[in-house]
Design a protein around this motif. Structure first.
Motif, mmCIF file in Angstrom:
data_model
loop_
_atom_site.group_PDB
_atom_site.id
_atom_site.type_symbol
_atom_site.label_atom_id
_atom_site.label_comp_id
_atom_site.label_asym_id
_atom_site.label_seq_id
_atom_site.Cartn_x
_atom_site.Cartn_y
_atom_site.Cartn_z
ATOM 1 N N HIS A 52 29.307 16.347 40.437
ATOM 2 C CA HIS A 52 28.470 17.458 40.899
ATOM 3 C C HIS A 52 29.284 18.444 41.733
ATOM 4 C CE1 HIS A 52 24.390 15.153 40.451
ATOM 5 N NE2 HIS A 52 24.830 15.636 39.312
ATOM 6 N N HIS A 53 30.147 17.926 42.588
ATOM 7 C CA HIS A 53 30.990 18.796 43.415
ATOM 8 C C HIS A 53 31.907 19.644 42.538
ATOM 9 C CE1 HIS A 53 34.519 19.790 45.931
ATOM 10 N NE2 HIS A 53 33.623 19.904 46.901
ATOM 11 N N ASP A 54 32.525 19.018 41.540
ATOM 12 C CA ASP A 54 33.420 19.755 40.645
ATOM 13 C C ASP A 54 32.667 20.838 39.877
ATOM 14 O OD1 ASP A 54 35.509 18.166 41.471
ATOM 15 O OD2 ASP A 54 35.464 16.858 39.705
ATOM 16 N N LEU A 55 31.457 20.519 39.439
ATOM 17 C CA LEU A 55 30.669 21.511 38.703
ATOM 18 C C LEU A 55 30.246 22.662 39.606
ATOM 19 C CD1 LEU A 55 28.632 19.085 36.464
ATOM 20 C CD2 LEU A 55 30.072 20.945 35.623
ATOM 21 N N ARG A 56 29.922 22.382 40.858
ATOM 22 C CA ARG A 56 29.613 23.478 41.783
ATOM 23 C C ARG A 56 30.814 24.404 41.934
ATOM 24 N NH1 ARG A 56 27.690 19.478 45.294
ATOM 25 N NH2 ARG A 56 29.074 20.203 46.969
ATOM 26 N N ASN A 57 31.998 23.824 41.993
ATOM 27 C CA ASN A 57 33.202 24.653 42.058
ATOM 28 C C ASN A 57 33.372 25.475 40.789
ATOM 29 O OD1 ASN A 57 34.003 23.849 44.622
ATOM 30 N ND2 ASN A 57 35.241 22.142 43.863
ATOM 31 N N ASP A 58 33.156 24.836 39.634
ATOM 32 C CA ASP A 58 33.296 25.543 38.363
ATOM 33 C C ASP A 58 32.289 26.680 38.232
ATOM 34 O OD1 ASP A 58 35.303 23.780 37.743
ATOM 35 O OD2 ASP A 58 34.121 22.581 36.340
ATOM 36 N N LEU A 59 31.143 26.528 38.887
ATOM 37 C CA LEU A 59 30.098 27.556 38.856
ATOM 38 C C LEU A 59 30.299 28.622 39.930
ATOM 39 C CD1 LEU A 59 27.135 25.097 38.333
ATOM 40 C CD2 LEU A 59 27.821 26.878 36.708
ATOM 41 N N ASP A 60 31.432 28.567 40.611
ATOM 42 C CA ASP A 60 31.756 29.512 41.677
ATOM 43 C C ASP A 60 30.809 29.373 42.865
ATOM 44 O OD1 ASP A 60 33.461 31.396 42.750
ATOM 45 O OD2 ASP A 60 32.367 33.110 41.950
ATOM 46 N N LEU A 61 30.355 28.148 43.089
ATOM 47 C CA LEU A 61 29.506 27.864 44.246
ATOM 48 C C LEU A 61 30.221 26.978 45.265
ATOM 49 C CD1 LEU A 61 26.108 27.195 42.441
ATOM 50 C CD2 LEU A 61 26.728 29.206 43.795
ATOM 51 N N GLY A 62 31.484 26.693 45.006
ATOM 52 C CA GLY A 62 32.221 25.797 45.886
ATOM 53 C C GLY A 62 32.406 26.342 47.286
ATOM 54 N N GLY A 63 32.417 27.673 47.414
ATOM 55 C CA GLY A 63 32.586 28.271 48.730
ATOM 56 C C GLY A 63 31.299 28.421 49.505
ATOM 57 N N SER A 64 30.169 28.082 48.873
ATOM 58 C CA SER A 64 28.873 28.204 49.536
ATOM 59 C C SER A 64 28.547 26.935 50.316
ATOM 60 C CB SER A 64 27.764 28.437 48.499
ATOM 61 O OG SER A 64 27.975 29.624 47.786
ATOM 62 N N ARG A 65 27.779 27.085 51.387
ATOM 63 C CA ARG A 65 27.251 25.922 52.088
ATOM 64 C C ARG A 65 26.169 25.290 51.221
ATOM 65 N NH1 ARG A 65 30.619 24.637 56.373
ATOM 66 N NH2 ARG A 65 31.130 26.504 57.545
ATOM 67 N N PHE A 66 26.297 24.007 50.957
ATOM 68 C CA PHE A 66 25.384 23.309 50.055
ATOM 69 C C PHE A 66 24.256 22.691 50.864
ATOM 70 C CE2 PHE A 66 24.616 19.354 47.375
ATOM 71 C CZ PHE A 66 23.836 20.017 46.443
ATOM 72 N N ALA A 67 23.023 23.078 50.550
ATOM 73 C CA ALA A 67 21.857 22.607 51.301
ATOM 74 C C ALA A 67 20.868 21.935 50.364
ATOM 75 C CB ALA A 67 21.173 23.769 52.014
ATOM 76 N N THR A 68 20.346 20.803 50.782
ATOM 77 C CA THR A 68 19.323 20.093 50.024
ATOM 78 C C THR A 68 18.171 19.728 50.955
ATOM 79 O OG1 THR A 68 20.384 17.949 50.429
ATOM 80 C CG2 THR A 68 20.990 19.110 48.402
ATOM 81 N N ALA A 69 17.061 19.313 50.361
ATOM 82 C CA ALA A 69 15.921 18.797 51.113
ATOM 83 C C ALA A 69 15.870 17.281 50.957
ATOM 84 C CB ALA A 69 14.625 19.423 50.607
ATOM 85 N N GLU A 70 15.247 16.622 51.910
ATOM 86 C CA GLU A 70 15.152 15.161 51.846
ATOM 87 C C GLU A 70 14.341 14.695 50.642
ATOM 88 O OE1 GLU A 70 13.788 11.346 54.631
ATOM 89 O OE2 GLU A 70 13.304 13.394 55.244
ATOM 90 N N GLN A 71 13.352 15.472 50.243
ATOM 91 C CA GLN A 71 12.505 15.188 49.077
ATOM 92 C C GLN A 71 11.653 13.937 49.289
ATOM 93 O OE1 GLN A 71 15.791 17.156 46.016
ATOM 94 N NE2 GLN A 71 14.498 15.496 45.260
ATOM 95 N N VAL A 72 10.580 14.126 50.037
ATOM 96 C CA VAL A 72 9.683 13.025 50.388
ATOM 97 C C VAL A 72 8.353 13.115 49.637
ATOM 98 C CG1 VAL A 72 10.728 12.708 52.655
ATOM 99 C CG2 VAL A 72 8.816 14.311 52.403
ATOM 100 N N HIS A 73 8.295 13.963 48.629
ATOM 101 C CA HIS A 73 7.084 14.178 47.831
ATOM 102 C C HIS A 73 5.953 14.758 48.689
ATOM 103 C CE1 HIS A 73 8.732 12.218 44.240
ATOM 104 N NE2 HIS A 73 9.302 11.384 45.089
ATOM 105 N N GLY A 74 6.327 15.688 49.556
ATOM 106 C CA GLY A 74 5.351 16.376 50.392
ATOM 107 C C GLY A 74 5.252 17.844 50.019
ATOM 108 N N ARG A 75 4.890 18.693 51.006
ATOM 109 C CA ARG A 75 4.756 20.129 50.736
ATOM 110 C C ARG A 75 5.453 20.988 51.789
ATOM 111 N NH1 ARG A 75 0.504 23.326 52.933
ATOM 112 N NH2 ARG A 75 0.218 24.295 50.897
ATOM 113 N N GLU A 76 6.368 20.385 52.555
ATOM 114 C CA GLU A 76 7.066 21.146 53.583
ATOM 115 C C GLU A 76 8.178 21.998 52.970
ATOM 116 O OE1 GLU A 76 6.238 21.437 56.826
ATOM 117 O OE2 GLU A 76 4.481 20.291 56.161
ATOM 118 N N ILE A 77 8.236 23.244 53.422
ATOM 119 C CA ILE A 77 9.260 24.185 52.985
ATOM 120 C C ILE A 77 10.127 24.535 54.189
ATOM 121 C CG2 ILE A 77 9.736 26.433 51.956
ATOM 122 C CD1 ILE A 77 8.296 24.559 50.039
#
Length: 228
Positions: A52-77
């Motif tokens: 996944h990291h290599d593909l983010r680099n290939d997509l020119d997203l390697g220099g971006s800060r990578f952010a994810t959500a915990e994903q608890v099956h809720g509705r918080e944004i």
């Protein structure tokens, strides 16, 4: 496995409705060949991390800060409106919105739907994890409301794209159809659906249900392009 060793057409999907905006970089990373992921979620993600990291680099997203959500099956944004630490995971959230360049939003799915939201007028984006429970909680509507409240987005300006997810007859609930209805009822006119079922094609996708919970995760990515 280096991402460059994987045939891009077998791993990456792009959606014309988002590509044609010229405003964002995006991708949907499917099953990575050659990696054994018949494991629980955390162990599977650990094995997929390098690819996944290599593909983010290939997509020119390697220099971006990578952010994810915990994903608890809720509705918080979670609203990301300031610089982040690298590899930020927002606790308790199932969706992320931002108006910042330099941030790459990520959502992991394996039957649930990754929903991309883009406002080309206000230049802001959102990425939401919506499965059966999240759809029942109308998390996509909550994301639309958050974009309006925080960035002034008008629902009629938004482009909403649904990624691959599980669908009937492989699942008893057509939550993709429910997401579309909810988005349109909230005032979104441009709603697009990949129409693809994760459980129908295990060569291309991971499926939590079809593979009895021991499988990998696809990764949806969305980022604003830098200003010219």
């Amino acid at each position: 496995m280096r991402a460059s060793a994987v045939a891009a057409e077998s791993v990456l999907e792009f959606f014309p409705a988002l590509r044609d905006l010229g405003l964002v970089r995006h991708a949907f990373i499917g099953r990575i060949p050659g990696i054994d992921v018949a494991l629980d979620r955390s162990a599977a993600l650990a094995r997929l991390d390098t690819a996944h990291h290599d593909l983010r680099n290939d997509l020119d997203l390697g220099g971006s800060r990578f952010a994810t959500a915990e994903q608890v099956h809720g509705r918080e944004i979670a609203v990301l409106d300031e610089p982040l630490c690298a590899g930020c995971c927002v606790a308790g959230a199932d969706g992320l919105v931002t108006n910042q360049t330099g941030i790459s939003l990520g959502t992991y799915v394996a039957d649930c739907c990754a929903v991309f939201l883009v406002d080309p007028v206000r230049r802001c984006i959102g990425l939401v994890h919506s499965g059966k429970k999240g759809t029942e909680l109308a998390i996509v509507v909550r994301a639309i409301e958050t974009l309006r409240e925080r960035f002034g987005s008008a629902p009629g300006d938004l482009v909403v794209q649904l990624g691959p997810c599980i669908r009937p007859p492989h699942y008893e609930v057509d939550f993709a159809a429910d997401i579309i209805r909810q988005a349109r009822a909230a005032g979104v006119r441009q709603v697009y659906d990949s129409g693809r079922c994760t459980a129908c094609d295990l060569q291309r996708y991971y499926s939590y249900r079809a593979e009895k919970a021991r499988t990998g995760r696809m990764l949806a990515l969305l980022a604003l392009r830098p200003f010219d």
